[in-house]
Design a protein around this motif. Sequence first.
Motif, mmCIF file in Angstrom:
data_model
loop_
_atom_site.group_PDB
_atom_site.id
_atom_site.type_symbol
_atom_site.label_atom_id
_atom_site.label_comp_id
_atom_site.label_asym_id
_atom_site.label_seq_id
_atom_site.Cartn_x
_atom_site.Cartn_y
_atom_site.Cartn_z
ATOM 1 N N SER A 13 10.359 8.181 1.095
ATOM 2 C CA SER A 13 10.913 9.493 0.776
ATOM 3 C C SER A 13 10.011 10.503 1.468
ATOM 4 N N PRO A 14 10.439 11.753 1.605
ATOM 5 C CA PRO A 14 9.618 12.715 2.340
ATOM 6 C C PRO A 14 8.169 12.756 1.864
ATOM 7 N N GLY A 15 7.270 12.371 2.765
ATOM 8 C CA GLY A 15 5.848 12.406 2.452
ATOM 9 C C GLY A 15 5.322 11.216 1.653
ATOM 10 N N GLU A 16 6.196 10.237 1.351
ATOM 11 C CA GLU A 16 5.792 9.040 0.599
ATOM 12 C C GLU A 16 5.896 7.834 1.527
ATOM 13 N N LEU A 58 0.857 -1.179 0.000
ATOM 14 C CA LEU A 58 0.000 0.000 0.000
ATOM 15 C C LEU A 58 0.898 1.235 0.000
ATOM 16 N N ARG A 59 0.675 2.104 -0.945
ATOM 17 C CA ARG A 59 1.429 3.355 -1.016
ATOM 18 C C ARG A 59 0.461 4.531 -0.854
ATOM 19 N N PHE A 60 0.927 5.566 -0.173
ATOM 20 C CA PHE A 60 0.111 6.768 -0.027
ATOM 21 C C PHE A 60 1.012 7.952 0.304
ATOM 22 N N ARG A 61 0.433 9.144 0.185
ATOM 23 C CA ARG A 61 1.129 10.373 0.528
ATOM 24 C C ARG A 61 0.471 11.010 1.751
ATOM 25 N N ALA A 62 1.301 11.614 2.585
ATOM 26 C CA ALA A 62 0.835 12.297 3.794
ATOM 27 C C ALA A 62 1.942 13.264 4.225
ATOM 28 N N PRO A 63 1.687 14.100 5.233
ATOM 29 C CA PRO A 63 2.753 15.007 5.700
ATOM 30 C C PRO A 63 4.031 14.252 6.075
ATOM 31 N N ARG A 64 5.133 14.920 5.961
ATOM 32 C CA ARG A 64 6.431 14.288 6.210
ATOM 33 C C ARG A 64 6.629 13.925 7.675
ATOM 34 N N MET A 65 7.466 12.912 7.871
ATOM 35 C CA MET A 65 7.996 12.532 9.179
ATOM 36 C C MET A 65 6.907 12.254 10.215
ATOM 37 N N LEU A 91 -6.414 -1.598 5.356
ATOM 38 C CA LEU A 91 -6.768 -0.256 4.913
ATOM 39 C C LEU A 91 -7.458 0.524 6.026
ATOM 40 N N ALA A 92 -8.337 -0.149 6.770
ATOM 41 C CA ALA A 92 -9.028 0.512 7.883
ATOM 42 C C ALA A 92 -8.042 0.920 8.972
ATOM 43 N N THR A 93 -7.043 0.068 9.214
ATOM 44 C CA THR A 93 -6.025 0.380 10.224
ATOM 45 C C THR A 93 -5.230 1.619 9.833
ATOM 46 N N VAL A 94 -4.869 1.703 8.548
ATOM 47 C CA VAL A 94 -4.091 2.852 8.079
ATOM 48 C C VAL A 94 -4.922 4.136 8.169
ATOM 49 N N THR A 95 -6.168 4.079 7.742
ATOM 50 C CA THR A 95 -7.001 5.286 7.790
ATOM 51 C C THR A 95 -7.295 5.694 9.240
ATOM 52 N N ALA A 96 -7.452 4.704 10.138
ATOM 53 C CA ALA A 96 -7.659 5.036 11.558
ATOM 54 C C ALA A 96 -6.417 5.714 12.138
ATOM 55 N N TRP A 97 -5.242 5.240 11.745
ATOM 56 C CA TRP A 97 -3.981 5.865 12.193
ATOM 57 C C TRP A 97 -3.897 7.305 11.694
ATOM 58 N N CYS A 98 -4.272 7.527 10.436
ATOM 59 C CA CYS A 98 -4.269 8.884 9.900
ATOM 60 C C CYS A 98 -5.251 9.775 10.671
ATOM 61 N N ARG A 149 -6.218 9.429 13.725
ATOM 62 C CA ARG A 149 -5.689 9.682 15.076
ATOM 63 C C ARG A 149 -4.660 10.812 15.057
ATOM 64 N N LEU A 150 -3.887 10.888 13.948
ATOM 65 C CA LEU A 150 -2.892 11.952 13.814
ATOM 66 C C LEU A 150 -3.479 13.205 13.190
ATOM 67 N N ASP A 151 -4.763 13.138 12.806
ATOM 68 C CA ASP A 151 -5.465 14.264 12.185
ATOM 69 C C ASP A 151 -4.781 14.709 10.889
ATOM 70 N N VAL A 152 -4.440 13.704 10.055
ATOM 71 C CA VAL A 152 -3.839 13.989 8.748
ATOM 72 C C VAL A 152 -4.658 13.277 7.667
ATOM 73 N N LEU A 153 -4.529 13.769 6.453
ATOM 74 C CA LEU A 153 -5.246 13.182 5.325
ATOM 75 C C LEU A 153 -4.250 12.464 4.416
#
Length: 311
Positions: free
Chosen positions: A258-261, A231-238, A273-280, A282-286
């Motif tokens: 790589s930064p943000g990848e 599964l690959r996705f983009r989100a804020p760095r670090m 997929l549900a675990t990844v979206t729940a983690w996002c 929790r961190l309040d990121v998209l």
Amino acid sequence: MTSRSGVVPVLLSGVSKRYGSTTAVSELDLDVQPAEVLALLGPNGAGKTTTVEMCEGFLKPDEGRIEILGLDPVADNAALRPRIGVMLQGGGAYPAARAGEMLNLVASYAADPLDPQWLLDTLGLAESARTTYRRLSGGQQQRLSLACAVVGRPELVFLDEPTAGMDAHARIVVWELIDALRRDGVTVVLTTHQLPEAEELADRILIIDRGVAVATGTPAELMRNGAENQLRFRAPRMLDLSLLVSALPETYRAVETSPGEYLVEGHIDPQVLATVTAWCARLDVLATHMRVEQRSLEDVFLELTGRELRK
């Protein structure tokens, strides 16, 4: 499901074939159901052509049993021949025969043949009908051999590398014809080195290597079973991945490539997929550009048969 005659079209049980000290096929079991397209895959020298030639009655197995439409392909060859179509790897036509003459000759042996002119038109050979076989291009020779294999309305067709030497347009025409055969209830066994062709045409694939069956299943099953995907996705760095890693099974891996990848490796299913979206959440990121990448049929093939070049 059975064929018109009430039997499984192709049945091999414990079949072996040796050439001196070399084992070409070893204890092979295989069944092909009616109106099924089975693709035999394997590296050069894996035993594909030997297997097909034993089914066609050109070779006799050293061990095991072969039944083609309920008959022994060697002992009952005369009775079997009108019911099957064979497309040989080397063509098999008379070099001096014109394309149209050759197809009409083969059609004359059948009780209820397809219209030879229709086949010539369908396979793009109408303008070459008066051209001798030896003057046809390699792709045209292949299409004529295919026409000769199917003109007699066979119950079962063996196709050895049916699109070798063909351009993209001719290949699509042949694929459409094979699909039409299946819809008409014809069983098709084909060998090919073209993995996209096997994925496109085959209901089921058998991969053999050094004469041994190493995997069988539908294209989707082979690409999915036991396979790790990613599964690959983009989100804020670090982002802190520790919570995500702890929520995933132990065998999974999550990294920022790589930064943000971001990359999650393992068997990606809806729960992951549900675990990844729940983690996002929790961190309040998209997370954006989220995609699941699965193994291709080529990945599976190389994993099972190795990457070394075969003679």
